[in-house]
Design a protein around this motif. Sequence first.
Motif, mmCIF file in Angstrom:
data_model
loop_
_atom_site.group_PDB
_atom_site.id
_atom_site.type_symbol
_atom_site.label_atom_id
_atom_site.label_comp_id
_atom_site.label_asym_id
_atom_site.label_seq_id
_atom_site.Cartn_x
_atom_site.Cartn_y
_atom_site.Cartn_z
ATOM 1 N N GLN A 190 4.027 8.606 -3.864
ATOM 2 C CA GLN A 190 2.571 8.780 -3.890
ATOM 3 C C GLN A 190 1.949 7.385 -3.897
ATOM 4 O O GLN A 190 2.277 6.568 -4.757
ATOM 5 C CB GLN A 190 2.143 9.538 -5.152
ATOM 6 N N CYS A 191 1.079 7.127 -2.932
ATOM 7 C CA CYS A 191 0.481 5.788 -2.827
ATOM 8 C C CYS A 191 -0.310 5.471 -4.099
ATOM 9 O O CYS A 191 -1.171 6.244 -4.496
ATOM 10 C CB CYS A 191 -0.443 5.721 -1.613
ATOM 11 N N PRO A 192 -0.021 4.333 -4.749
ATOM 12 C CA PRO A 192 -0.729 3.995 -5.985
ATOM 13 C C PRO A 192 -2.212 3.737 -5.750
ATOM 14 O O PRO A 192 -3.000 3.858 -6.670
ATOM 15 C CB PRO A 192 -0.047 2.709 -6.459
ATOM 16 N N ARG A 193 -2.592 3.393 -4.532
ATOM 17 C CA ARG A 193 -4.007 3.103 -4.304
ATOM 18 C C ARG A 193 -4.784 4.350 -3.889
ATOM 19 O O ARG A 193 -5.722 4.739 -4.551
ATOM 20 C CB ARG A 193 -4.191 2.025 -3.252
ATOM 21 N N CYS A 194 -4.369 4.995 -2.794
ATOM 22 C CA CYS A 194 -5.183 6.122 -2.307
ATOM 23 C C CYS A 194 -4.667 7.472 -2.800
ATOM 24 O O CYS A 194 -5.274 8.491 -2.546
ATOM 25 C CB CYS A 194 -5.276 6.105 -0.788
ATOM 26 N N ARG A 195 -3.537 7.470 -3.533
ATOM 27 C CA ARG A 195 -2.979 8.675 -4.158
ATOM 28 C C ARG A 195 -2.547 9.738 -3.158
ATOM 29 O O ARG A 195 -2.378 10.896 -3.512
ATOM 30 C CB ARG A 195 -3.950 9.253 -5.196
ATOM 31 N N ARG A 206 4.564 0.190 3.334
ATOM 32 C CA ARG A 206 3.111 0.150 3.470
ATOM 33 C C ARG A 206 2.577 1.564 3.648
ATOM 34 O O ARG A 206 3.206 2.401 4.302
ATOM 35 C CB ARG A 206 2.714 -0.706 4.673
ATOM 36 N N CYS A 207 1.391 1.806 3.054
ATOM 37 C CA CYS A 207 0.735 3.110 3.184
ATOM 38 C C CYS A 207 0.055 3.183 4.541
ATOM 39 O O CYS A 207 -0.757 2.316 4.879
ATOM 40 C CB CYS A 207 -0.283 3.299 2.061
ATOM 41 N N ARG A 208 0.390 4.202 5.315
ATOM 42 C CA ARG A 208 -0.214 4.275 6.647
ATOM 43 C C ARG A 208 -1.650 4.792 6.569
ATOM 44 O O ARG A 208 -2.399 4.742 7.533
ATOM 45 C CB ARG A 208 0.633 5.140 7.587
ATOM 46 N N ARG A 209 -2.041 5.280 5.397
ATOM 47 C CA ARG A 209 -3.410 5.746 5.225
ATOM 48 C C ARG A 209 -4.346 4.603 4.833
ATOM 49 O O ARG A 209 -5.376 4.377 5.460
ATOM 50 C CB ARG A 209 -3.431 6.859 4.170
ATOM 51 N N CYS A 210 -3.962 3.846 3.777
ATOM 52 C CA CYS A 210 -4.900 2.829 3.272
ATOM 53 C C CYS A 210 -4.376 1.410 3.432
ATOM 54 O O CYS A 210 -5.092 0.458 3.134
ATOM 55 C CB CYS A 210 -5.247 3.105 1.811
ATOM 56 N N GLY A 211 -3.131 1.247 3.874
ATOM 57 C CA GLY A 211 -2.625 -0.094 4.141
ATOM 58 C C GLY A 211 -2.023 -0.800 2.936
ATOM 59 O O GLY A 211 -1.530 -1.921 3.054
ATOM 60 N N GLY A 268 3.460 10.864 0.419
ATOM 61 C CA GLY A 268 4.255 10.719 1.639
ATOM 62 C C GLY A 268 3.593 9.885 2.708
ATOM 63 O O GLY A 268 3.881 10.038 3.881
ATOM 64 N N THR A 269 2.683 8.978 2.320
ATOM 65 C CA THR A 269 2.046 8.134 3.329
ATOM 66 C C THR A 269 2.599 6.710 3.295
ATOM 67 O O THR A 269 2.312 5.919 4.181
ATOM 68 C CB THR A 269 0.514 8.076 3.129
ATOM 69 N N MET A 270 3.382 6.380 2.253
ATOM 70 C CA MET A 270 4.003 5.050 2.228
ATOM 71 C C MET A 270 5.288 5.113 3.036
ATOM 72 O O MET A 270 6.109 5.996 2.845
ATOM 73 C CB MET A 270 4.335 4.654 0.793
#
Length: 392
Positions: A373-378, A359-364, A381-383
């Motif tokens: 790289q989070c596919p949603r918020c780009r 899970r992305c700790r930035r956008c969930g 290293g946040t996943m």
Amino acid sequence: MPDVLLLALLVVAIATGWWLGRRERRHRGTGPAPPALARDYFVGLNYLLNDQQDQAIETFIGALEVNSDTVETHLALGNLFRNRSEADRALKIHQNLLARPTLTADQSERVQLELSRDFLALGLLDRAERLLEGLVRDAQDDELRASARRLLIDLLEREREWQAALDVALPKMVRQHDDIRRAAAHWLCELAEQERHSASPVLARRHLRQALATDARCVRANLLLAAMAHDTGQYKQAIKLLRRIPDQDPAYTPLMLEPLAHAYRLLDDEEGLVHGLRELLDQAPSTAVIALLAETLHHQGQEQEALALIREQLERRPSLDAIHQLLTLSRRQARAADDHIELLERHTLALVRARPRHRCRRCGFATETLHWQCPRCRNWGTMQPIDAPGEG
Ligand SMILES: [Zn+2]
């Protein structure tokens, strides 16, 4: 679908543009406004009355008058269109603006920046790139140049031009902005992955060391260095590198467990693995570490100890994973397959597998596979692995 507010804004923009233009012309003594405006304006209104809002908007955009006082209105209108996913209309407005010789240098730069955003939104990456490169090189305004640089970096990332992105990101930006620092370390990892696969391990390792120097918390760089050590049979070196990961960021501990166990097994050192896992547990409690430790103990024939470990874990942090493992270990210990336990085990397995693991700790945003790289918020290293998904 265009809405009333937008149309009202357009009508106001046209009216003020026309009025200000007329005033300007009067001051300069160049006569009254050309009749074209009034005609377009009424044609637009007519469309509007016939409920043909799209045609009305097109006509109104054509009728917009540009002069020094209405640039702001145009910019606001362009942004409004782009934010409504109507970048083609924003593009028309901005191109129309840019064609005016009366723009100041400052205004021209701002319009170019907006134009490049339109190109990006429309997927016209080559045109956006050329425009942004020009702004990064020549723009007078520091803030605007920094915005252009950011956009250019974003574009180069989309094109997977990692080296170019590194060249555009200034050392100062990397130092000052956490997100760019994390991203830069990942670009170096991307380069290293390419080099690893095109058989230039020396270059790959150099980029990975550079990644760690850029961002000491870049877990991926140590994972890759360990994988490369593993490739060449240096299992002890791989273990040493993997052991650094919990210190870098304990959230990523679950990622290093599989390669760690693999390396210990190739060294034929299960004792070492058990010892290593116990040390890890002392360092930070982790559901994934407990699961692997229980599995390893069970494998070594220490069945009671394995079960005790899981039961203790369940008392402290109830989770689906632990329940599933307890069922599996219980059934294996009982040897004879108990129908009920087997059924339960099958269901818990289905539940365990159906859940996202990262899970992305930035956008969930949550997914099965790990994306650096989070596919949603780009963000880079946040996943993170979800360590105890029961509560995560
Ligand atoms: Zn995200």
